[in-house]
Scaffold this motif. Sequence first.
Motif, mmCIF file in Angstrom:
data_model
loop_
_atom_site.group_PDB
_atom_site.id
_atom_site.type_symbol
_atom_site.label_atom_id
_atom_site.label_comp_id
_atom_site.label_asym_id
_atom_site.label_seq_id
_atom_site.Cartn_x
_atom_site.Cartn_y
_atom_site.Cartn_z
ATOM 1 N N UNK A 160 -38.901 33.423 -5.565
ATOM 2 C CA UNK A 160 -40.158 33.606 -4.832
ATOM 3 C C UNK A 160 -40.841 34.920 -5.197
ATOM 4 N N UNK A 161 -40.048 35.935 -5.558
ATOM 5 C CA UNK A 161 -40.631 37.215 -5.957
ATOM 6 C C UNK A 161 -41.311 37.113 -7.324
ATOM 7 N N UNK A 162 -40.821 36.198 -8.180
ATOM 8 C CA UNK A 162 -41.442 35.992 -9.484
ATOM 9 C C UNK A 162 -41.323 37.158 -10.441
ATOM 10 N N UNK A 206 -39.400 24.444 -10.877
ATOM 11 C CA UNK A 206 -39.923 23.403 -9.992
ATOM 12 C C UNK A 206 -38.868 22.339 -9.715
ATOM 13 N N UNK A 207 -38.177 21.894 -10.759
ATOM 14 C CA UNK A 207 -37.133 20.879 -10.599
ATOM 15 C C UNK A 207 -35.997 21.411 -9.723
ATOM 16 N N UNK A 208 -35.571 22.651 -9.990
ATOM 17 C CA UNK A 208 -34.506 23.250 -9.191
ATOM 18 C C UNK A 208 -34.911 23.354 -7.720
ATOM 19 N N UNK A 209 -36.126 23.826 -7.462
ATOM 20 C CA UNK A 209 -36.600 24.001 -6.089
ATOM 21 C C UNK A 209 -36.688 22.666 -5.352
ATOM 22 N N UNK A 210 -37.175 21.628 -6.052
ATOM 23 C CA UNK A 210 -37.313 20.307 -5.435
ATOM 24 C C UNK A 210 -35.950 19.708 -5.100
ATOM 25 N N UNK A 211 -34.998 19.815 -6.035
ATOM 26 C CA UNK A 211 -33.653 19.285 -5.804
ATOM 27 C C UNK A 211 -32.972 20.040 -4.669
ATOM 28 N N UNK A 238 -38.104 27.177 -0.421
ATOM 29 C CA UNK A 238 -38.217 26.220 -1.527
ATOM 30 C C UNK A 238 -39.552 25.491 -1.527
ATOM 31 N N UNK A 239 -40.105 25.245 -0.356
ATOM 32 C CA UNK A 239 -41.445 24.650 -0.294
ATOM 33 C C UNK A 239 -42.459 25.616 -0.927
ATOM 34 N N UNK A 240 -42.319 26.900 -0.594
ATOM 35 C CA UNK A 240 -43.187 27.928 -1.207
ATOM 36 C C UNK A 240 -43.019 27.956 -2.722
ATOM 37 N N UNK A 241 -41.763 27.891 -3.178
ATOM 38 C CA UNK A 241 -41.500 27.957 -4.621
ATOM 39 C C UNK A 241 -42.054 26.752 -5.377
ATOM 40 N N UNK A 242 -41.987 25.577 -4.761
ATOM 41 C CA UNK A 242 -42.509 24.369 -5.410
ATOM 42 C C UNK A 242 -44.000 24.527 -5.700
ATOM 43 N N UNK A 243 -44.752 25.009 -4.723
ATOM 44 C CA UNK A 243 -46.189 25.213 -4.926
ATOM 45 C C UNK A 243 -46.461 26.335 -5.919
ATOM 46 N N UNK A 244 -45.600 27.361 -5.914
ATOM 47 C CA UNK A 244 -45.780 28.478 -6.855
ATOM 48 C C UNK A 244 -45.566 28.037 -8.290
ATOM 49 N N UNK A 245 -44.517 27.232 -8.522
ATOM 50 C CA UNK A 245 -44.202 26.782 -9.888
ATOM 51 C C UNK A 245 -45.214 25.757 -10.384
ATOM 52 N N UNK A 246 -45.889 25.079 -9.453
ATOM 53 C CA UNK A 246 -46.925 24.115 -9.865
ATOM 54 C C UNK A 246 -48.095 24.844 -10.520
#
Length: 261
Positions: free
Chosen positions: A34-36, A108-113, A253-261
């Motif tokens: 999340x920190x990127x 994105x795949x990692x966060x979704x799983x 993880x919801x935050x990360x999914x949108x970030x990686x998109x």
Amino acid sequence: MIHLIFFIISFLASLAGSVCGIGGGVIMKPLLDAFGILSVSAISFLSGCTVLAMSAVSIGSTLRQPEKQIDMKEILPLALGAAAGGVIGKIVFQEIRDRTGSEDMLGLIQAAVLLAITALTFVYTIRKQKIRTLKIENGFAGLGVGLLLGCSSSFLGIGGGPINLMVLNFCFSMSTKKAAVNSLFIILISQIFSIGQTVLTGTVPEVDLRLLLLMAVGGILGGKLGNRVRKGVDERYVDLLFEGMMLAIMAINVHNIFSFM
């Protein structure tokens, strides 16, 4: 400043993870994503190494206690399966990274799983009193369960995570505290083989060695303190901490999914 942030996160994540038996990586990995600041591959490697250090210290302390809750005959098939799963999970990780050529897609795949696994585990945890658990005693079945746990934890870079406790409770009717200890043992074995495979194949990402050392120290200190806390905490409070962490992990993880998109 970055080094201090990573140290604090590794310490607190390992402290909470050791108490609950989920290794700390399930908190550490998505939070650092999340920190990127670093690449997904670098964070996965750093998280895996930190979890390895923490689980080694926690299990070492547990084995020296007369009231240890590790039945080696029961856990051996799981550990062997986790060893193989650790290698397979890392191969899958590298294959996806090479095929997509994108760290963001990998993240994105990692966060979704991880979101799906965490949500499933949360629902199971709050309803487990109504779920009839199994008592698997077949060694080959235990090997298969260990393979699944090792593969998922290695691919996600989280060490073990919430899925361990859910599976150990459902498949082997383990109490929360016993599952926590056995989960850490499985994490230890899977991470040894996962990181070993990374080193032997020359696929170690570029990381700051000082950062790696600080995170390992944070993981060890957090693991040692968490091991002490776990002995004195009532099981219902361990469950409450676990459920609270699941909600936080899902939100990250919801935050990360949108970030990686």
